[in-house]
Design an enzyme around this catalytic site. Sequence first.
Site, short mmCIF file in Angstrom:
data_model
loop_
_atom_site.label_atom_id
_atom_site.label_comp_id
_atom_site.label_asym_id
_atom_site.label_seq_id
_atom_site.Cartn_x
_atom_site.Cartn_y
_atom_site.Cartn_z
N TYR A 212 0.83 -1.20 0.00
CA TYR A 212 0.00 0.00 0.00
C TYR A 212 0.87 1.26 0.00
O TYR A 212 2.10 1.18 -0.04
CB TYR A 212 -0.97 -0.04 1.17
CG TYR A 212 -1.99 -1.15 1.07
CD1 TYR A 212 -2.85 -1.24 -0.03
CD2 TYR A 212 -2.11 -2.12 2.07
CE1 TYR A 212 -3.78 -2.26 -0.14
CE2 TYR A 212 -3.05 -3.15 1.97
CZ TYR A 212 -3.88 -3.22 0.86
OH TYR A 212 -4.80 -4.23 0.76
N GLY A 363 -5.17 -13.70 12.26
CA GLY A 363 -6.11 -13.12 11.31
C GLY A 363 -7.15 -14.14 10.88
O GLY A 363 -8.22 -14.26 11.46
N ARG A 364 -6.79 -14.91 9.86
CA ARG A 364 -7.73 -15.91 9.36
C ARG A 364 -8.18 -16.92 10.42
O ARG A 364 -9.33 -17.35 10.39
CB ARG A 364 -7.11 -16.63 8.15
CG ARG A 364 -7.01 -15.72 6.92
CD ARG A 364 -6.32 -16.42 5.77
NE ARG A 364 -4.88 -16.51 5.95
CZ ARG A 364 -4.06 -17.21 5.18
NH1 ARG A 364 -4.57 -17.92 4.17
NH2 ARG A 364 -2.77 -17.22 5.38
N CYS A 390 -7.25 -21.86 2.86
CA CYS A 390 -7.79 -22.07 1.51
C CYS A 390 -7.94 -20.76 0.75
O CYS A 390 -8.19 -20.77 -0.46
CB CYS A 390 -9.12 -22.80 1.58
SG CYS A 390 -10.46 -21.82 2.32
N ALA A 439 -19.82 -31.48 4.31
CA ALA A 439 -21.25 -31.13 4.30
C ALA A 439 -22.00 -31.92 5.36
O ALA A 439 -22.76 -31.36 6.17
CB ALA A 439 -21.86 -31.37 2.92
N GLU A 458 -21.42 -43.38 7.69
CA GLU A 458 -20.31 -43.19 6.75
C GLU A 458 -19.80 -44.55 6.29
O GLU A 458 -19.49 -45.41 7.11
CB GLU A 458 -19.19 -42.39 7.40
CG GLU A 458 -17.88 -42.34 6.64
CD GLU A 458 -18.01 -41.80 5.23
OE1 GLU A 458 -17.54 -42.49 4.29
OE2 GLU A 458 -18.61 -40.72 5.04
N GLN A 466 -14.42 -36.26 0.01
CA GLN A 466 -13.49 -35.86 -1.03
C GLN A 466 -12.19 -35.29 -0.47
O GLN A 466 -11.16 -35.29 -1.14
CB GLN A 466 -14.14 -34.81 -1.94
CG GLN A 466 -15.28 -35.34 -2.81
CD GLN A 466 -14.81 -36.29 -3.90
OE1 GLN A 466 -13.82 -36.03 -4.56
NE2 GLN A 466 -15.52 -37.39 -4.07
N LYS A 476 -0.48 -30.52 1.43
CA LYS A 476 -1.90 -30.18 1.47
C LYS A 476 -2.60 -30.73 2.70
O LYS A 476 -3.82 -30.76 2.77
CB LYS A 476 -2.59 -30.71 0.20
CG LYS A 476 -2.07 -30.14 -1.10
CD LYS A 476 -2.51 -28.72 -1.31
CE LYS A 476 -3.96 -28.65 -1.69
NZ LYS A 476 -4.38 -27.29 -2.06
N ALA A 503 -24.77 -47.30 3.67
CA ALA A 503 -26.21 -47.08 3.86
C ALA A 503 -27.00 -47.36 2.58
O ALA A 503 -26.57 -47.00 1.48
CB ALA A 503 -26.45 -45.66 4.32
#
Length: 690
Positions: A212, A363-364, A390, A439, A458, A466, A476, A503
Amino acid sequence: MKYDMLFSPMKIGNTEIKNRVVMAPMMMGFGQFNGNATDKMMDYYEERAKGGTGLIITEITRINDLTGASSFGQLAASKNRNIEPMAHLAERIHKHGAKIFVELHHPGRQNVNLMINTVPISVLCDKIMPKNLYSKLLYGSIVPIGKKLVEKNLFFRTGAPSKTEKSKFAESTNRAFSVAEIKKIVNQFGDAALRVKKAGCDGVEIHASHGYLIQQFLSPATNKRTDEYGGTLENRMRFLLEIIENIREKCTKDFPIIVRLTVDEMYDKIGQEGKGYNLSEGILMAKILEEKGIDAIDVSSAGYDTFNYWLEPTTFACGWRKNLAEEIKKAVNIPVIAANLIRSPEQAEKQLQDGIQDFISLGRPQIADPYWCRKVLENRETEIKRCICCLYCFESMMEGAYIGDHGHCSVNPFVGRECEKLPENGNGRKVVIIGAGPAGLMAAELLSRRKFNVTVLEKNKEAGGQLNLADKPPHKEKIHWCCDDLLVNAKKAGAEILFGINADKETVCAYAPEFIIVATGGNAVLPETFNCENSVTVTEILNGNVQPKNMKICVIGSGMTGLETAEMLCESGNQVSVIEMADTVAPGVWFQHIDDILPKLQGYSTEFYTSSKLIEIRKNCIVIENTKSHKTLEIPCDLVVLSLGVKPDNALYNELKTEFKNVYNIGDSLKSGRVHNATESAYQIVKSIK
């Protein structure tokens, strides 16, 4: 573990901070045209104060509306009208025992041309037009037109120390500020600081970092002036030192000032050795600032041209730049604040104990979990939802700036919804969730918090979905933190998680659920045309079923999954070619991820073929066609790896919805996406259930 230093008090100037945890300044876009703190912004900051943070430093706060506004949703201290709302913000922070400093900022050439001289017009129009009419007009019509004018250089130029090359990120045409303009901006910093003081805030932080305006003056890469503001280090620091003097004159010497300072521009990290300044000159700057009487230094690094070296992607190691703070702390006798990619309380305490820094800047991590501090203080460290680096918070904030939205978080769907409380009206009603990916686990936690009786089924032996593939490429592993933390919190909230259960309709029926949520994820796309003996999907590489070594491999598709799989293959000694139909590598991928991985792949001599369509897979080669010239090319290879996306695995959902009421589909089994899509879809379904 004891955290004696982390929760010990320390002073910045005459202001005592109750612990060593600082919330770093981060622009999220909760503001409005006039720069006043909104209720949503106050909710956001207050939640972090409730969570136990000792010091909150606000987002970049503009000091003038003409050349210094970075966003239509930015906090401001540029007008007296900003004082009263800021005072309300300070009151809400103070009632939880936290302190608040305001970060004063001017973007300089780092601004986008569209923001120059437009904020006052927006403030006026928003004031005289019916409620929300101007917002719709701005984001629906004016901004798209303005962007086209900017692309043709038909808009106002941004101001800078010198006319120089465009910033990598903003890519705005710029001009040099005159001496008179510089003096005016110095005064505006002082006036803004006085407004902050009148609002009852505890201090200011001057933003001399991240490319900046102030850093532009400090850096010989962007400051080519030949007058008293350019050339020698003394001259390049003059602008910053005059700002400090002006604030001291207007706010008295007992009003604390922190300087957030890039101590190393890190151009060497992107192959531009000798450009800008490095740590040795950064140390000299820190010493001069201490002599000038500032109260603390907030150590940072890099700028937008070297973006990933201050706002790191997930591949960077925790604490990788702690040496910067350590060297500054050796050189000065005032408190040193630093972020240093700290992700655990153990790491925070150790860096304090080792004398690397005096305050831990989070921060994050505090976007991801506003109760980070409280959880540590109450011995609930395992319940912290860790930031997985991410970058979606920054990406979504930047994208939202042009549509009137704010930043979001992949692991915390409550960002910007801090005042929303989930009703506890589940009354023990039975919910079965199929799938323990992000999810499914997010839905499990939130429904359990609503007092539903939740069971997650599960099929695999571990949670992750995933993400059990996404965390396999080099460096990662942070990605899997998401599911680890969601699993802990879902169980803590009362959900039952059962593994190894494939299931089906009969299994689900046995639980007699009132609600069924399907979160079965997705599968890699495998077109029948390319289902050959020497072709595999990325899944088979990432899960370890296929482990090629010293082979020639063609990866089809250059999304992040394809590129990360390519890197994994390169590490195993394979020679890789990447084929992409689009005109550029990684179309639609956030630029920081591309900047992170492409140099690594190029270091392995990876070949890239863009504007190229896969036509045929043969025994020892593939045939591609250039989509522009329509010429075909044979590329020799031993193995073809298909990275063509993910298709929803929704067969069970389609079966169940014909047999049961209240069946919902979320995550990749609804629509393939990223972590934030999965957690957001879970939040929306949980909220919709009555």
